[in-house]
Design an enzyme around this catalytic site. Structure first.
Site, PDB file in Angstrom:
ATOM      1  CD1 TRP A   1      -2.507  -1.930   0.665  1.00 36.77           C
ATOM      2  CD2 TRP A   1      -1.447  -2.112   2.614  1.00 36.77           C
ATOM      3  NE1 TRP A   1      -2.884  -3.118   1.237  1.00 36.77           N
ATOM      4  CE2 TRP A   1      -2.250  -3.261   2.429  1.00 36.77           C
ATOM      5  CE3 TRP A   1      -0.683  -2.011   3.773  1.00 36.77           C
ATOM      6  CZ2 TRP A   1      -2.316  -4.285   3.358  1.00 36.77           C
ATOM      7  CZ3 TRP A   1      -0.748  -3.046   4.698  1.00 36.77           C
ATOM      8  CH2 TRP A   1      -1.557  -4.152   4.484  1.00 36.77           C
ATOM      9  CG  HIS A   2       4.408   1.610   1.131  1.00 36.98           C
ATOM     10  ND1 HIS A   2       5.559   1.017   1.627  1.00 36.98           N
ATOM     11  CD2 HIS A   2       3.533   1.657   2.164  1.00 36.98           C
ATOM     12  CE1 HIS A   2       5.373   0.716   2.910  1.00 36.98           C
ATOM     13  NE2 HIS A   2       4.156   1.090   3.259  1.00 36.98           N
TER      14      HIS A   2
END
Length: 561
Positions: free
Chosen positions: A502-503
């Site tokens: 989720w970066h």
């Protein structure tokens, strides 16, 4: 501007009396002119909360957030329930589920506090190189980090499993030992956490406690649909925002007529480019296809999207291990970061289907080829998928994440409904250097799981490692078809087992969509301040820098106004 029904207050509202449901807003009381807000911040997430809190010290601020509050949700607040929030795919979940066109399961935050309300909690600063490369004021950067850290960051309880990872990384050559530090340094370190010693999460929403309560209104369940522009001048000027409340009622809210008043978008790497496109800022041909009136033609909106691909190897333990999320990280010179998490300590009744970082559905193959991934096919697949086996929660995950992926993708609108996810493609491993870095990471993980510190948890020799790789290949972590030679070809292993941490970032890059002051090019009184402006993800985990950026830009705006 609000009518507050009696009895609506809950315990958290004593500390945050300015947070209201969107339905309490009266459009009639904010019709522009001097009565409007000095700043409207769209997106109460990782950057939006510290930004709004800071601006409210001197100016009248409205913060609108499409989700609810994190304070009363046990799945958000408790470390032990971390995976349950991500597994919740309902319409009211704090985590909005989506699948990228690459076939990778993903999530975007839908709650006050943004990603800090649903992530694994690891806190680490950006490197000095990063700060210098983007041209930030290093002194103000450090002051802004400290402002965040005093309020929501702690030193983690160093769990035995995390210590084994730490010591194993050192034995695998990821040195020196940098101990506990927030700084980004080559070697092995223990970083900060937003979970306290009791396992309770502290999010960016708590930074709103630093706001001037007389100068700030926060609307929850306020779904922004588009930005309103005054088109009468030489350049379009942002003057307000259209949003819908929890009942579906449409509202308009305006900034004041003061020249300095602004709309600031802080909706994250998915939400910010999506909102600009919905508002008429983006590639003209794409906007016209959806009958969106073009405010400013900018071919870069939604382009150069990146996600840091990650591969996880599941390691079963010979005994129960206390749950831990990310505490230790190996910052290598091979272009990868090595992290780890362990067991989830839940009863059988609480374990449900899940995808992504905590998936370990051993033996279940992905069966949907890329060209057949229709929405209906994916929904059918999710319904028929088995639950995670209980045994998976008695193990750990070693995570290898690419530091600076060179592969780029894009974000496009599917329709004009702001509630729907846009189409997102990251093109994982399309650049040969990314694949090379991934292989380097898996080789480090192989050394790590065979290191002496791991012998207390599991016996791993070369044959065992091959079994672990095979187990990870068959785990149902994405919708990408598997190959039979994965454990013989680490390149294929990387491609087939790719997941997200989720970066993701990009879509509104500095120099393309915004300038160095984060002002949107081609229009007036509009900024974007969040991870969508990043060309690479800062540090090993970006939440520290995104919170810092909100504070940093808030202070900078106050000083310059």
């Amino acid at each position: 501007m609000f009518s507050i029904p009696k009895g609506e207050y809950k315990p958290w509202q004593t500390r945050y009396p300015f947070i209201r449901r969107a339905s309490s807003f009266s459009s009639a009381s904010s019709n522009g002119g001097e009565k409007g807000y000095d700043y409207i911040v769209v997106g109460g997430g990782t950057a939006g909360c510290p930004l709004a809190a800071t601006l409210s010290q001197k100016y009248n601020v409205l913060l609108v957030e499409r989700g609810g509050v994190p304070f009363t949700n046990r799945n958000v607040s408790l470390l032990s329930n971390f995976h349950l929030t991500l597994a919740d795919t309902s319409d009211v979940s704090p985590s909005q589920y989506f699948v990228s066109n690459d076939g990778v399961f993903n999530a975007r935050a839908r709650v006050l506090g943004g990603g800090t309300s649903i992530n694994a909690g690891f806190y680490t600063r950006a490197s000095e190189r990063y700060v210098k490369s983007v041209g930030w004021d290093a002194k103000l950067v450090n002051e802004s980090y400290r402002w965040v850290e005093k309020q929501v960051v702690r030193e983690p309880i160093f769990e035995p499993w995390q210590r084994a990872v730490h010591d194993g990384l050192l034995e695998a050559g990821v040195s020196p030992d940098n101990g506990f530090t927030y700084d980004h340094l080559y070697g092995t370190k223990v970083g900060g956490t937003i979970f306290d010693k009791d396992g309770r999460r502290h999010t960016a929403a708590e930074l709103l406690a630093s706001a001037n309560p007389n100068n700030i209104d926060v609307l929850i369940h306020a779904k922004a649909h588009k930005i309103v522009f005054d088109m009468s001048g030489k350049k379009p000027r942002a003057i307000g925002v259209v949003f819908k409340d929890e009942n579906g009622v449409r509202h308009k809210v305006f900034v004041s007529s003061k020249r300095e008043s602004e709309v600031i978008v802080t909706c994250g790497a998915i939400g910010s480019p999506q909102l600009l496109l919905l508002s008429g800022i983006g590639p003209k041909p794409d906007l016209q296809k959806l009958n969106i009136s073009v405010v400013h033609d900018n071919k870069f909106v939604g382009k150069n999207m990146s996600d840091n691909p990650m591969n996880a190897i599941y390691v079963p333990f010979n005994r129960p291990v206390k749950q831990s999320l990310i505490e230790t990280v190996g910052i290598t010179k091979k272009g990868v970061y090595i992290e780890a998490s362990s067991g989830y300590g839940q009863s059988k009744d609480s374990i449900s289907c899940h995808h992504g970082i905590t998936s370990a559905e051993i033996g279940q193959l992905s069966t949907i080829p890329p060209k057949q991934r229709t929405h209906e096919a994916i929904e059918s697949y999710k319904r028929n998928k088995k639950d995670i086996p209980y045994e998976a929660f008695h193990g750990g995950f070693i995570l290898s994440k690419l530091a600076c992926p060179k592969s780029k993708g894009e974000l496009k609108l599917i329709n004009t409904n702001a509630d729907d996810n846009p189409s997102v493609t990251f093109n994982y491993f399309s650049h040969v250097q990314d694949l090379k870095a991934c292989v380097n990471g898996i080789k480090i993980v192989e050394k790590l799981v065979r290191s002496k510190p791991f012998l207390n948890f599991t016996q791993c020799d070369k044959k065992t490692v091959d079994k672990l790789l095979n187990m990870s290949v068959t785990a149902n972590v994405n919708l990408i078809p598997r190959h039979t030679n994965d454990t013989k070809s680490l390149q294929q292993f990387c491609k087939d087992t790719v997941i997200t941490i989720w970066h993701y970032h990009g879509g509104c890059h500095v120099g393309q969509v915004v300038d160095t002051d984060y002002e949107v090019v081609g229009v007036q009184s509009l900024r974007v301040i969040d991870g969508s402006t990043f060309k690479e993800s800062p540090g090993t985990n970006p939440q520290a820098t995104v919170m810092m950026l909100g504070r940093y830009m808030g202070v900078k705006i106050l000083r310059e106004r």
